[in-house]
Design an enzyme around this catalytic site. Structure first.
Site, mmCIF file in Angstrom:
data_model
loop_
_atom_site.group_PDB
_atom_site.id
_atom_site.type_symbol
_atom_site.label_atom_id
_atom_site.label_comp_id
_atom_site.label_asym_id
_atom_site.label_seq_id
_atom_site.Cartn_x
_atom_site.Cartn_y
_atom_site.Cartn_z
ATOM 1 N N TYR A 19 -1.764 -1.013 10.433
ATOM 2 C CA TYR A 19 -1.748 -1.237 8.984
ATOM 3 C C TYR A 19 -0.416 -0.796 8.393
ATOM 4 C CZ TYR A 19 -3.726 -1.276 4.229
ATOM 5 O OH TYR A 19 -3.992 -1.533 2.903
ATOM 6 N N SER B 175 0.867 -1.173 0.000
ATOM 7 C CA SER B 175 0.000 0.000 0.000
ATOM 8 C C SER B 175 0.903 1.221 0.000
ATOM 9 C CB SER B 175 -0.874 -0.001 1.266
ATOM 10 O OG SER B 175 -1.553 1.225 1.435
#
Length: 278
Positions: free
Chosen positions: A166, A153
């Site tokens: 995350y 990401s």
């Protein structure tokens, strides 16, 4: 080929090759599976969502290629080993592996629970590690050009308040991928790490697949999701970018030009720190 990684021979075609995609029931995973099928590949689709996986395999079949659905919990090594064994047994080889399954959660690091850490690390990081463990030695042994795609990401390159768990998992996936690319270049196996920003997927509904033992009511706050800057792209657009990266043997797949400014700021701060520490 422009942008290719020195020392490795890139895949130039997926016709009659086999691809494996985890998290393939929806979103980016489904788009990857269908794009590979249109490119001529057979596709093994892995996910916990059996209904969604079945739909993806149906799409692969409509593209004229063979699809195989395998229920897989990527946080369990035994599941991913079984996935690899099934893929190699059914198709005789695997040429592209997309370690794509992922979950999202948010909350300040001062308040997240150990269950949050276990769940996110199990899927986002251990899922990728298990994919490497299960597939890469077999791909090396088959002595054919191949490619590994790990989904990280932009949160694996830029830290954001409220995304600490995350961020941690995705930073690790980026580092793993950068090293894996160096380790595999002598085997003609390329590596790409996918670092998108906003994509129109169901990842914000990740809690639907969260194991009961790892639930934590205090941090299940769907209404407080961190809002990403920039556009939201379609999964199909992202899949096309990944395919181009495979053919070009390109390490980084960064889908949003909006990420360039914060990336520059990060490295400018590093450069400044070096100057200040002299």
């Amino acid at each position: 080929m422009a942008g290719a990684t020195l020392g490795a021979v890139p895949l130039t075609s997926l016709k009659d090759r086999t691809a494996v995609v985890t998290g393939g029931a929806s979103g980016i995973g489904r788009a990857l599976a269908l794009r590979f099928a249109r490119e001529g590949a057979n596709v093994v689709v892995a996910d916990l969502d059996e209904a969604g996986t079945t739909e993806t395999v149906a799409g692969v079949s409509r593209a004229g290629r063979r699809g195989l659905a395998v229920r897989t919990d990527v946080s369990r090594l035994a599941d991913v080993e079984a996935l690899a064994a099934r893929a190699f047994a059914e198709f005789g080889g695997v040429h592209v592996v997309c370690n794509n399954a992922g979950v999202a959660l948010w909350g300040g690091l001062e308040s997240v629970s150990h269950q949050d850490w276990e769940w996110a690390m199990g899927v986002n990081l251990w899922g990728v590690i298990h994919g490497v463990e299960a597939f890469v030695p077999r791909m090396v042994a088959q002595k054919q050009p191949g490619h590994v795609v790990n989904t990280a990401s932009m949160a694996g390159l830029i830290a954001s308040q409220g995304l600490g768990v995350y961020n941690t998992t995705k930073y690790a996936v980026v580092g793993l991928s950068e090293t894996l690319q160096k380790d595999l270049r002598g085997y003609d196996i390329g590596v790409s790490v996918l670092c998108p920003m906003g994509v129109n997927t169901a990842i914000r509904q990740s809690e639907r697949n969260r194991p009961a033992a790892l639930r934590n009511q205090a941090t299940e706050r769907e209404g407080r999701a961190v809002e990403l800057i920039g556009r939201y792209l379609s999964p199909d657009h992202v899949a096309e970018r990944v395919l181009r990266a495979i053919y070009a043997n390109r390490l980084y797949v960064i889908t949003h030009e909006e990420g360039l400014t914060p990336l520059k700021r990060r490295f400018e701060r590093m450069a400044q720190a070096i100057e200040e520490s002299k």
